[in-house]
Design a protein around this motif. Structure first.
Motif, short mmCIF file in Angstrom:
data_model
loop_
_atom_site.label_atom_id
_atom_site.label_comp_id
_atom_site.label_asym_id
_atom_site.label_seq_id
_atom_site.Cartn_x
_atom_site.Cartn_y
_atom_site.Cartn_z
N ILE A 63 20.90 -40.60 0.37
CA ILE A 63 20.87 -42.01 -0.01
C ILE A 63 21.87 -42.22 -1.14
O ILE A 63 22.27 -41.28 -1.81
N ASP A 64 22.30 -43.46 -1.32
CA ASP A 64 23.19 -43.78 -2.42
C ASP A 64 22.56 -44.90 -3.22
O ASP A 64 22.58 -46.05 -2.81
N LEU A 65 21.98 -44.56 -4.37
CA LEU A 65 21.32 -45.56 -5.19
C LEU A 65 22.32 -46.35 -6.04
O LEU A 65 21.96 -47.36 -6.64
N SER A 66 23.56 -45.89 -6.09
CA SER A 66 24.51 -46.53 -7.00
C SER A 66 25.15 -47.79 -6.42
O SER A 66 25.88 -48.48 -7.12
N VAL A 67 24.86 -48.12 -5.17
CA VAL A 67 25.58 -49.23 -4.54
C VAL A 67 25.41 -50.55 -5.29
O VAL A 67 26.38 -51.29 -5.47
N GLY A 68 24.19 -50.82 -5.74
CA GLY A 68 23.96 -52.09 -6.43
C GLY A 68 24.85 -52.23 -7.66
O GLY A 68 25.46 -53.29 -7.89
N SER A 69 24.96 -51.17 -8.43
CA SER A 69 25.79 -51.22 -9.62
C SER A 69 27.26 -51.34 -9.27
O SER A 69 28.03 -52.00 -9.98
N VAL A 70 27.66 -50.70 -8.17
CA VAL A 70 29.06 -50.82 -7.75
C VAL A 70 29.34 -52.26 -7.34
O VAL A 70 30.42 -52.80 -7.62
N ILE A 127 25.22 -45.55 -14.96
CA ILE A 127 26.53 -45.55 -15.62
C ILE A 127 27.32 -46.79 -15.21
O ILE A 127 27.82 -47.54 -16.04
N MET A 128 27.41 -47.02 -13.90
CA MET A 128 28.22 -48.16 -13.44
C MET A 128 27.58 -49.48 -13.83
O MET A 128 28.27 -50.43 -14.20
N ASN C 289 25.25 -53.43 -24.61
CA ASN C 289 25.62 -53.27 -23.21
C ASN C 289 25.91 -51.83 -22.83
O ASN C 289 25.91 -51.47 -21.66
N TRP C 290 26.22 -51.01 -23.83
CA TRP C 290 26.55 -49.61 -23.53
C TRP C 290 25.32 -48.80 -23.16
O TRP C 290 25.44 -47.70 -22.62
N GLN C 291 24.14 -49.32 -23.53
CA GLN C 291 22.91 -48.53 -23.39
C GLN C 291 22.78 -47.79 -22.07
O GLN C 291 22.64 -46.57 -22.03
N SER C 292 22.85 -48.56 -20.98
CA SER C 292 22.53 -47.96 -19.70
C SER C 292 23.58 -46.93 -19.29
O SER C 292 23.25 -45.88 -18.73
N SER C 293 24.86 -47.19 -19.61
CA SER C 293 25.90 -46.21 -19.26
C SER C 293 25.67 -44.90 -19.97
O SER C 293 25.75 -43.83 -19.38
N VAL C 294 25.38 -45.01 -21.28
CA VAL C 294 25.20 -43.79 -22.07
C VAL C 294 24.05 -42.97 -21.50
O VAL C 294 24.17 -41.76 -21.32
N VAL C 295 22.96 -43.66 -21.18
CA VAL C 295 21.82 -42.93 -20.61
C VAL C 295 22.19 -42.29 -19.28
O VAL C 295 21.82 -41.15 -19.00
#
Lengths: 324, 502, 329
Positions: A63-70, A127-128, C289-295
């Motif tokens: 699965i790819d959970l990152s799609v929403g953030s992308v 991250i994204m 805004n950096w919070q989630s990226s850092v985590v």
């Protein structure tokens, strides 16, 4: 004609679509209007593009959970690039490349370095998602561009460009899955990784490619959303991961991998969008819609998992019955 | 044995392969000629599978050289070996159940449309599959998905799959283990055809009768070592057996038959996933075996009895008490123990220590207060390390560092500690070296002395003949014959396993 | 190397990471970071929330699962119980909060154990529903200003130690004893390592799994009530990045996603790492805004670190084994 329909292997969910559609025609005012039907289709398109990528990753058993953030990231990038006066071609290409890069990182970490796919894509998701907030400074960025607006809201031969685009992309992916070596490999790897390896299929390469495609499709969807709304919001893709996953599973592609396909995903996507449209036209407040859709999706996932288990049991049982 | 260098397709010398904890292959030599069938003989764990996996590129060797088709080769993955014309028929079926027969035959090397890169030519694939199937005399429609055909048919598809490429060398890893005699004949006809085409065949088996039927030469392996290569036509089977096990076979099994006690386990018309109307009875002090081909329903019965899989109808009685809708929790509570075939992933928690595993099936019994007591735990561990002769420096070693035989003993200890009276052993000696094997047989025997009832499931004929009191032979989910100790010979068991009811 | 020694080295290496982070912050921002006020604020007043949530997450991860829904359950339970606490009806408030936690936790547990849905998907769905319901019930109305006695829950101290710190300590000891010293805990770790083997040993796998998610629900409810008291308001947006934070805390603390490893002590270390990173970001005026990226980076780092550590230990034990075998010969 009948044979052709059979060949497409339309899943049972299509009936669900029709039933739900007729139900809302009966109970929701203005549901059966040209305007609303086109709205449903347009809403389908952004979700469907994401769900295509999701179909591929679920087909290879992951699965790819990152799609929403992308999706969010891509929408923000489009808006920022356009506001910075970048040429159109770059405004379109850069987000797609960004999606491909994220997909590539996911793919390499998962297939080459054998890290857990849930947690890898979960971390790229945060991250994204966070980076989208950072570069947008937490705000929705509005933007204006004739060409982009044409992609989002223009028409070709009286039909919205986005719909053309979605149909085209879906058709390519259906062809790819059914007719090409890559499509065959996706089913083989999803069916059994060890069998695929023993048959000389390059699992690492194909899996990475699937994640790259998943990233590209998510970015494409973000691009389309930015074009449709003439803005880039860093949280716009928030619910896409869950909805796309739901669309795929409702469409009969099982989490076990190697089973299902694109056609089901199309109907699954339509089901979700019909549901959303119908609920809002029935005058149900948007806060309730989220909860209702969540419950509906959960019920569908549960029935899917249970019926899959039953089918497996039946398969086991049949073994001695059909000998000779 | 005379060797025609011209005809040699494969020559391996000094092959060594080490796995964590074991030396799987120790300086093995092997030679293979075109148009000949080379039988590779040895017990489970002798290193046959490791050797062929090195040939087919699944594993890479630690030392040694391989000459193939006149060149020195070094296959690092499956693809290279395939491209060089090495086909492999796997023991555990490697087919995708959701895909069609044609798609499976051409898995990984689908025919492409001319001029269109990456597009599969499905029509050609179907046609070619049909031709291949016809050539080998298999009547199957290449369009139906694999999950709709029987195990024997799947085995045939495996063979066709291996031959769908240009092969010079075919490796068959126990291809007859799930076939009936008619189907075996079919397979052997295919092998004859391949020989005529000049293809070399490596045939892994531990069925003695097959060696003379199709073998040209036979190579014996034992404990990862090359023992000898002999001419199949003239070899004495008894010599082969003693080469295989390294000693006289009678010593392997020790069985002191004793006074039988009351019935500890009984099924009445048990019907489940892959078996029907099964009636089994096990008394205290008795070893009862289930025999039959792979897929005959042996393992499924054990799993259903223990509550792993659901049952459809029939009764299960433990110590005369009926267990309705069994689950592992109920079975353990009522005094049943189950030693699964796959002890690595189902019998033990690998990253936990020996003593932690020993108490895992009786946590509440050992610690009535629900609070763990590490001292008591170690004592229990030490008790079984001593009584079962588990080779380990201390009980706090994690079980993944133990050898297969010692791991199996830990599983045994775990069940003995529960105080159960009835034990199911599913392939207890698979993948265990010969030395530990006879130790396990001795342990089984001593358990019967202590009044345990044992249900043994095994695919090793010698094992079943060697230690059983009674054997239920199964075919396609039904018990086709019951044989007592005095009637136990291989031919009779096979008769019921492949034949039918009389 | 014995397994106990390995685990100890693992834990010590995590503590080292924590010390490095604190030291770096203390050196570069001495005047704003290395003050008694800031450190006590961070450790005793901010950390408890994330530690409690991370406890639950750790239990789920040890059982080879995950619980995405914790933060939403926290929001929902705090919201539903807020009115009662406002009216001073503490018993009813507690009952409602815990009831919501137990109910949703039970749903998660049943989906994971009985229906056998992937924990990620099951809890993701429950998350969607719980936060959806929270917004339905909230409907734009915020509940605020609670009685003083209720606010004492987070404001008050006993012998100079803040109540919430004491609560967290109590939960820590209970969970530590529960998971490390009882048959229940042994079952939990067995399931995490190998669910099939546990099931075939007659361990009550389904019950233990359900209980894990129920405990998570209760911990979420407890955290929710503490937030009510601290913020003096019920607000659905407190969900924030709490789920990601607690996942990151568990993973960086040394509770790997593979299951069956680590203790709640690891969780505390991991949670402190996260909270200090947070604090450092604040002090250095980094945007929220950096919070989630850092985590996200922390999570990625911790899975890579896990691989690195495993290789390191495998290498050392291999060398030792070779040395041993030479001696034997």
């Amino acid at each position: 004609m009948l044979k052709w329909i059979k060949k497409l292997n339309i899943p049972g969910i299509a009936i669900g679509d029709i039933v739900l559609f007729l139900f809302f025609c009966a109970v929701a005012e203005h549901f059966l209007s040209g305007y609303n039907l086109i709205l449903i289709l347009r809403n389908c398109s952004t979700l469907l593009i994401v769900a295509i990528g999701m179909t591929l990753t679920i087909l290879v058993g992951q699965i790819d959970l990152s799609v929403g953030s992308v999706v969010s990231m891509s929408a923000v990038v489009v808006a920022l690039l356009n506001n910075a006066g970048a040429p159109l071609i770059l405004t379109i290409l850069i987000p797609l490349i960004m999606g491909a890069v994220v997909g590539f990182i996911n793919g390499i970490l998962i297939s080459k370095y054998k890290l857990d796919f849930w947690i890898v894509t979960f971390s790229t998701m945060s991250i994204m998602g966070g980076l989208a907030l950072v570069i947008a400074n937490g705000e929705t960025i509005s933007t204006k561009n004739e060409a982009l607006n044409f992609i989002g809201n223009g028409r070709i031969f009286g039909i919205y460009t986005v719909i053309w685009l979605t149909v085209l992309v879906s058709a390519i992916v259906i062809f790819m899955l059914k007719k090409t070596k890559f499509g065959y490999n996706i089913y083989s790897i999803g069916g059994s990784e060890s069998v695929a390896t023993a048959s000389g299929i390059k699992v690492v390469k194909n899996r990475t490619m699937v994640y790259v495609l998943s990233g590209i499709f998510a970015a494409l969807s973000g691009l389309v959303i930015a074009c449709m709304t003439n803005s880039g919001s860093p949280t716009v893709g928030h619910e896409y991961t869950f909805s796309a996953m739901a669309a795929v599973v409702i469409g009969g592609t099982s989490f076990e991998g190697g089973k299902g396909g694109m056609v089901g995903t199309i109907f699954g996507t339509m089901l979700l969008r019909i549901l959303a449209s119908g609920l809002s036209l029935m005058g149900i407040p948007s806060t309730w819609q989220k909860a209702i859709i969540g419950i509906a999706i959960l019920i569908l996932i549960v029935t899917d998992v249970i019926s899959e288990k039953r089918k497996n049991m039946k398969g086991l049982r049949r073994v001695y019955l059909d000998v000779d | 044995m005379a060797l025609n260098e011209e005809n040699v397709i494969l020559k391996m010398t000094g092959i060594t392969k080490r796995f964590p904890g074991t030396l799987a292959l120790d300086n093995v030599d092997f030679i293979c000629e075109k148009g000949k069938v080379h039988v590779l003989l040895g017990e489970n764990g002798a290193g046959k599978s490791t050797l062929v996996k090195i040939i087919s590129g699944v594993y890479t060797r630690d030392a040694g050289t391989i000459w193939y088709d006149g060149k020195e080769v070094n296959f690092t993955d499956v693809r290279q070996a395939m491209a060089a014309g090495i086909g492999m028929i796997h023991q555990e079926l490697s087919l995708l159940p959701e895909r069609t027969i044609a798609q499976n035959i051409y898995l990984g090397h689908e025919p492409m449309k001319k001029g269109l890169k990456g597009v599969v030519d499905y029509k050609k694939m179907i046609q070619d599959s049909k031709e291949l199937l016809d050539r080998l005399g298999v009547e199957l429609d290449p369009n139906i998905p694999i999950h709709k055909i029987s195990i024997a048919q799947k085995q045939m598809v495996e063979v066709v799959k291996a031959l769908s490429q240009d092969v010079k060398l075919v490796i068959m890893d126990e291809p007859t283990s799930s076939l009936t005699s008619r189907e075996i004949q079919k397979l052997f006809n295919i092998v004859e055809k391949l020989k005529e085409d000049g293809i070399a065949i490596i045939y892994i088996s531990h069925r003695m009768d097959e060696i003379k039927r199709i073998g040209d030469s036979v190579t014996v392996m034992r404990d990862g070592q090359y023992i000898d290569t002999l001419d199949a036509a003239t070899v004495d089977l008894n010599v082969l057996i003693s080469m295989m096990v390294g000693r006289k076979i009678e010593k392997m099994y020790e069985r002191n038959y004793c006074q039988l006690g009351e019935v500890v386990f009984e099924t009445e018309n048990l019907t489940g996933l892959r078996f029907r109307n099964v009636n089994i009875k096990v008394r205290a002090g008795e070893i009862v075996s289930l025999s039959g081909l792979v897929g005959s329903g042996r393992t499924e019965i054990a799993k259903a009895v223990f509550g792993y899989d659901p049952i459809d109808s029939g009764k299960i009685k433990l110590m005369r008490k009926e267990i309705k809708r069994p689950t592992p929790i109920k079975s353990v509570a009522n005094g049943m123990g189950f030693l699964p075939e796959d002890r690595k992933s189902e019998g033990l928690v690998q990253p936990m220590t020996i003593s932690e595993n020993m108490v895992s099936a009786c946590l509440t019994k050992t610690f009535p207060s629900r609070f763990l007591n590490t001292k008591k735990e170690s004592e229990i561990g030490e008790k079984y390390v001593k009584s079962l002769k588990i080779a380990t420096p201390d009980v706090n070693k994690v079980v993944e560092e133990l050898s297969g035989g010692n791991q199996q003993k830990v599983v045994m200890g775990k069940w003995l500690e529960t105080g159960c009276k009835f034990l199911i052993f599913d392939e207890p000696t698979r993948g265990i070296d010969v030395g530990s094997k006879s130790e396990i047989y001795k342990l089984l025997d001593s358990l019967t002395q202590k009044g345990y009832g044992i249900l043994l499931i095994s695919s090793e004929m010698n094992e079943i003949i060697g230690i059983s009191d009674r054997v239920y032979v199964m075919k396609e989910g039904e018990v086709t014959g019951i044989l007592d100790r005095g009637e136990l010979i291989q031919e009779r068991i096979m008769h019921y396993a492949v034949g039918g009811k009389e | 190397m014995s397994i106990k020694k390995q685990n100890l080295i693992d834990l010590l290496s995590r503590i080292a990471i924590l010390i490095v982070i604190v030291a770096v912050l203390a050196i570069i921002k001495t005047e704003s970071f290395w003050t008694k006020d800031n450190i006590t604020q961070v450790v005793f007043h901010q950390a408890p929330y994330i530690i409690l949530m991370a406890f639950g997450m750790s239990l789920a991860i040890i059982s080879k699962g995950i619980d995405i829904s914790m933060a939403s359950i926290m929001v929902l339970s705090s919201y539903l119980s807020a009115t009662f606490f406002q009216q001073g009806n503490y018993i009813l408030g507690t009952l409602v909060a815990v009831g919501v936690g137990v109910g949703f936790g039970m749903a998660n547990g049943i989906l994971v154990s009985k229906v056998k849905i992937e924990p990620f998907i099951a809890t993701f769905s429950i998350d969607f529903i719980a936060i959806g319901l929270a917004y339905v019930i909230c409907n734009g109305n915020y509940i605020y200003s609670f009685p003083d006695s209720f606010r004492q829950l987070t404001k008050g101290t006993i012998f100079g130690i803040p109540n919430i710190t004491l609560i967290t300590l109590a939960v820590f000891f209970i969970l530590f004893i529960f998971t490390r010293m009882t048959t229940y805990g042994r079952g939990l770790y067995s399931i995490g390592h190998n669910k099939e083997a546990a099931r075939l040993s007659g361990i009550k796998v389904d019950n233990i799994l359900i209980s894990v998610y129920v405990i998570n629900g209760v911990l979420a409810a407890l955290t929710g009530v503490m937030y009510l008291s601290r913020l003096n308001a019920a607000d659905p947006s407190i969900k924030g990045t709490l789920v990601m934070d607690s996942i990151a805390a568990a993973l960086i603390g040394g509770i790997p996603f593979g299951g069956g490893k680590g203790t709640v002590l690891n969780t505390v270390v991991g949670a402190l790492i996260i909270i200090f990173i947070r604090n450092g970001m604040n002090i250095m005026n980094m945007s929220i805004n950096w919070q989630s990226s850092v985590v996200g980076f922390v999570i990625l780092f911790s899975i890579l670190y896990e691989v690195f550590l495993k290789k390191l230990m495998a290498n050392t034990s291999k060398k030792k084994k070779i040395a041993e075998s030479i001696q034997h010969r």
